[in-house]
Design a protein around this motif. Structure first.
Motif, mmCIF file in Angstrom:
data_model
loop_
_atom_site.group_PDB
_atom_site.id
_atom_site.type_symbol
_atom_site.label_atom_id
_atom_site.label_comp_id
_atom_site.label_asym_id
_atom_site.label_seq_id
_atom_site.Cartn_x
_atom_site.Cartn_y
_atom_site.Cartn_z
ATOM 1 N N ARG A 27 0.832 -1.209 0.000
ATOM 2 C CA ARG A 27 0.000 0.000 0.000
ATOM 3 C C ARG A 27 0.869 1.263 0.000
ATOM 4 N N ASP A 30 2.088 1.807 -3.455
ATOM 5 C CA ASP A 30 1.048 2.337 -4.346
ATOM 6 C C ASP A 30 0.765 3.810 -4.070
ATOM 7 N N SER B 68 -4.868 1.807 -6.929
ATOM 8 C CA SER B 68 -4.050 0.903 -7.721
ATOM 9 C C SER B 68 -4.925 -0.272 -8.176
ATOM 10 N N THR B 70 -4.103 -3.621 -7.553
ATOM 11 C CA THR B 70 -3.651 -4.844 -6.901
ATOM 12 C C THR B 70 -4.871 -5.659 -6.482
ATOM 13 N N GLU B 76 -10.333 -2.637 -5.087
ATOM 14 C CA GLU B 76 -9.496 -2.771 -6.280
ATOM 15 C C GLU B 76 -9.865 -4.028 -7.058
ATOM 16 N N TYR B 105 -0.564 7.152 -11.452
ATOM 17 C CA TYR B 105 -0.128 5.797 -11.118
ATOM 18 C C TYR B 105 -1.234 4.790 -11.472
ATOM 19 N N GLN B 109 -1.757 2.103 -15.093
ATOM 20 C CA GLN B 109 -2.177 0.705 -14.973
ATOM 21 C C GLN B 109 -3.376 0.427 -15.877
ATOM 22 N N GLY B 261 6.800 -1.186 -9.234
ATOM 23 C CA GLY B 261 6.151 -0.022 -8.635
ATOM 24 C C GLY B 261 7.051 1.203 -8.724
#
Lengths: 73, 777
Positions: A27, A30, B68, B70, B76, B105, B109, B261
């Motif tokens: 986290r 990110d 993100s 993930t 997510e 970011y 993706q 990342g």
């Protein structure tokens, strides 16, 4: 090893790396805590924990336990 | 990837970081109808709307706010699955223009998914005023992705979005993933993997191959699981991917996901250096100035307490008059209908069951509306994140998240809005634990029951302490149970408190109203219908069976008492020139009876009675006799009612339950009251009223207190045990239904009923039996 916890209010530092590979660290990554990023400690909460950092132009709050896993240069 | 596309219908997914103004944009795009629900199987809210643009129907689905892609958070995963399963024609990624790096970011993706993507640079005005200058054209070209700038709160740029979406949907060959570079080493491994995946046509191209390759390098648990399940050659794929990972690991001395990342942010950093110019780096913004006061070391906490006080007062004090009004209207409607219907089962069903049930649903409306008004304002201004920031240390200590604070506070008013308010807690574990302990915050509906019992069994000197001890018990139990749940129900690492503190913003009226209305509507729609049917069920259990053979013929008793009265009093009435048929209309007799009734409760009743007798003479005798008849009739009716309740299904349950609750010092009457408390806690008072044969009993009713005191089953110890039991045992139906709907599972509400009853029993047992051992009974 210096971590984000060692910062004084208002002080800036460059992130070296995150130590640890759990969910929290994923986290943190990110959210933009990557090596080479500049982080500034803005203040701590009235009860002392969590802390408020400024990073990549926005404000991020982390608990002390989380901040201590971010190594700085 | 295959994208089904029909020329007159477009499906759009709206994605973006939290606080990027996504919801505001969604509201700005909104057509006439919004549909709010949950994604299947999870508690993540799903909003959908349809709008028309040049005759094309555009369905917009609001994805949860994410940082993100993930698989490590529900939101997510939901967003990701939506994109792969429902295959929207276009993805709109909303970006906060003054927070570009972190927002991009997520954007890159999305670019890697090779789907038609539109980047919306929202709040561009704010970015400009902060001194940012963004070269949109260059950025768009470098990312090979269309970019539109908007100010969603003012509706600026909405038309551009529609225009671009329609164009994008018609031309779906967007493949920009090659734009993003991870450096020679990583790119080479990505190519090895993706070439392999492409050759074997893994999962028929459900996922873009490059994206799949990156996910394998990142060791994405969900993807690995899916490959294991769906591919015959999964071992081959995974061994190749681990070989690539090992290579990168040894090259960089760090896990590949970490390097990937880093490289993503590195890529963005380079991108921003080329396209974004910031006039003044270290300027202190207005938001930062506001924050230095609101989360100030000294002022932060008093200001916080003040705001929380306002939220609580707004929800309950301001909500009280409209609540009373709703109660009054429902009551009047009931009486109005009762007036036109014959006494009977249908009238009882309509008045007590249906109208009572609707009332039970509507009565929460003012509280819910006002709470969501407050929550919307806190959320939209950005103060909600500060609430969590300020109290997190405290809440973390008891194993919860800072955001659990407001629901727990609201729980002291009513559990229903409190549980709806847990929607602000993103993490599912924290949310469920908070939901499970909210009912221990003793709600407003339980107060009348405490008032009644404390008033009856404790002197006014200790009343305050007794009440306080009940509230504090609930609070301590909440802390204890939260700790236990955290440890046993959700073991593992605690939720990270990695939380953005968004800049303070002025909320728009539209978004606050929409937010408020949506949640209220959700409550009415989902909880309302079930709640109504359950109230009818409880009405049924307390009113049926109907054809009871009573132990006495009450009707006949009343009839003969009336006849006797007429026979005995006829001569006297004639002498006094009073018509015995219309005796109830005689003003003098009415006055005497009224006087007599008030006498009963005053000290020198005998003396005053003599005075009345002297004043009215023989009319007094007639009145006394008539009053005795009235009392007798009322007594018979009440006894009948009590017998009826005793043999009703609820009464029978109370009797069946008696062996289980007798170790707590309770009898079947308390059992029935507790059962009725399942409908709503305050109903316990009126049920006790019925059981003790008192009409219109409320918590201040002196006669009900006296009746309780006279009952041998009760003692201060039993009363205290009962209060503790009522504090803990199963929350009311409205709460249970809301828990069911909010957690989207049967398990949690059933678990909640079960564990609270067990806990209530255990604690009550120790208090009662312990008290007896100490000789307190």
């Amino acid at each position: 090893m210096r971590t984000l916890l060692d910062l004084k209010t208002g002080e800036k530092a460059i992130v070296k790396k995150i130590t640890g590979y759990s969910l929290i660290h994923r986290r943190l990554l990110d959210m933009g805590i990557v090596s080479g990023t500049c982080v500034q400690l803005v203040k701590s909460a009235p009860l002392g924990d969590p802390l408020e950092f400024k990073i990549k132009g926005y404000h991020l709050s982390l608990r002390k336990s989380e901040a201590s896993t971010v190594e700085i240069m | 990837m295959k994208w089904e596309y029909m020329s007159n219908k477009i499906k759009v997914a709206l994605a973006g970081n939290p606080n990027s103004g996504k919801t505001t944009l969604f509201n700005a795009l909104t057509g006439s109808r919004q549909h709010v629900g949950n994604y299947p199987g999870v508690t993540v809210e799903r909003k959908e709307t349809k709008c028309k643009y040049n005759g094309i129907e555009i369905t917009v689905v609001d994805l949860p706010g994410i940082y993100s892609l993930t698989p490590y958070s529900i939101e997510e995963l939901v967003a990701r699955n939506f994109i792969f399963q429902e295959k929207p024609d276009v993805i709109i990624d909303v970006i906060d223009s003054s927070n570009l790096e972190r927002n991009l970011y997520l954007a890159i993706q999305f670019i890697e998914l090779d789907v038609p993507l539109l980047l919306v640079f929202n709040m561009i005005d704010e970015a400009i005023s902060k001194g940012y200058h963004i070269d949109i054209k260059l950025l768009s070209r470098l990312l090979n992705t269309p970019v539109v700038t908007t100010v969603a709160s003012k509706g600026e740029g909405i038309d551009d979005i529609f225009k671009t979406v329609v164009a994008l949907a018609g031309n779906r060959n967007q493949a920009s993933s090659s734009i993003i570079k991870y450096g020679k080493e990583i790119d080479s491994q990505i190519n090895i993997l993706s070439d392999y995946l492409l050759n074997k046509n893994i999962m028929n191209g459900k996922y873009a191959f490059k994206w799949l390759a990156i996910k394998l390098l990142e060791e994405d648990s969900e993807i690995i699981q899916e490959i294991n399940k769906n591919c015959d050659n999964s071992e081959e794929i995974l061994s190749l991917s681990s070989k690539c990972r090992d290579y990168l690991q040894s090259f960089f001395g760090e896990k590949p996901e970490r390097i990937i990342g880093d490289k993503r942010y590195g890529f963005i950093n380079g991108l921003c250096k080329e396209t974004v110019y910031l006039a003044q780096e270290d300027r202190i913004s207005t938001s930062e100035k506001i924050d230095s006061v609101l989360t100030n070391r000294i002022l932060g906490i008093p200001i916080f307490i003040l705001f929380m006080w306002i939220v609580f007062q707004l929800t309950f004090t301001l909500g009280n008059p409209p609540m009373r009004l709703i109660e009054f209207c429902i009551g009047s409607l009931g009486r109005f209908i009762a007036f036109f219907m014959n006494d009977g089962i249908l009238r009882s069903l309509i008045v007590d069951g249906v109208i009572g049930g609707v009332g039970g649903v509507l009565v929460f409306l003012p509280n819910i509306l006002l709470l969501f008004l407050a929550l919307a304002v806190l959320e939209d201004t950005g103060y909600m994140a500060r609430v969590a920031f300020i109290v997190d240390k405290l809440m973390h200590f008891i194993g919860l998240h800072g955001k659990s604070f407001i629901p727990l506070l609201i729980g002291f008013g009513c559990s229903v809005p409190a549980i709806l308010g847990t929607r602000t807690i993103e993490n599912r574990k924290d949310r469920i634990i908070t939901i499970l302990v909210v009912p221990f915050m003793s709600c407003g509906a339980r107060l009348p029951v405490y008032t009644l019992l404390i008033g009856a069994f404790f002197s006014s000197a200790v009343a305050g302490n007794v009440l306080f001890s009940i509230y504090i018990t609930g609070f301590l139990l909440a802390i204890l149970m939260a700790g236990i749940f955290k440890k046993f129900l959700f073991p593992g690492e605690s939720t990270p408190f990695v939380m953005e503190l968004p800049p303070y913003r002025i909320p728009t009226l539209k978004s606050v109203i929409i937010h408020m209305w949506e949640h209220t509507w959700l409550y009415l729609q989902k909880a309302g219908t079930i709640l109504l049917s359950l109230s009818i069920l409880i009405w049924f259990l307390t009113n049926f069976p109907q054809n009871i053979t009573y132990s006495k013929d009450y009707e006949n008793n009343i009839k003969s008492a009336r006849e006797n009265f007429v026979i005995n009093m006829e001569p006297l009435a004639q002498k006094l020139n009073v018509s015995i048929e219309d005796i109830d209309k005689n003003e003098d007799i009415k006055k005497i009876i009224e006087n007599l009734k008030t006498l009963k409760q005053s000290e020198d009743a005998v003396k005053q009675g003599e005075l009345l007798k002297y004043q009215y003479g023989e009319l007094y005798n007639l009145s006394v006799n008539y009053m005795e008849l009235q009392n007798y009739i009322a007594g018979q009716m009440e006894e009948k009612q009590r017998e009826k309740l005793g043999v009703s299904y609820a009464g029978r349950m109370g009797k069946v339950l008696e062996p289980f609750i007798s170790p707590l010092g309770f009898d079947w009457k308390i059992g029935v009251a507790l059962f009725s408390g399942f409908a709503a806690k305050e109903v316990i008072v009126s049920t006790l009223g019925t059981i003790y044969s008192l009409e219109e009993a409320d918590e201040n009713s002196i006669s009900l207190r006296e009746a309780l005191k006279k009952d041998k089953i009760f003692s201060p110890l039993v009363a205290y045990t009962l209060m503790i039991f009522i504090l803990i045992y199963s929350p009311c139906i409205a709460t249970i239904v809301v828990v069911w709907k909010e957690t989207n599972s049967y398990f949690w509400p059933l678990f909640m009923i079960f564990y609270t009853i067990c806990l209530a029993w255990i604690l009550a047992f120790f208090i009662y039996q312990g008290g007896r051992l100490l000789g307190l009974n």
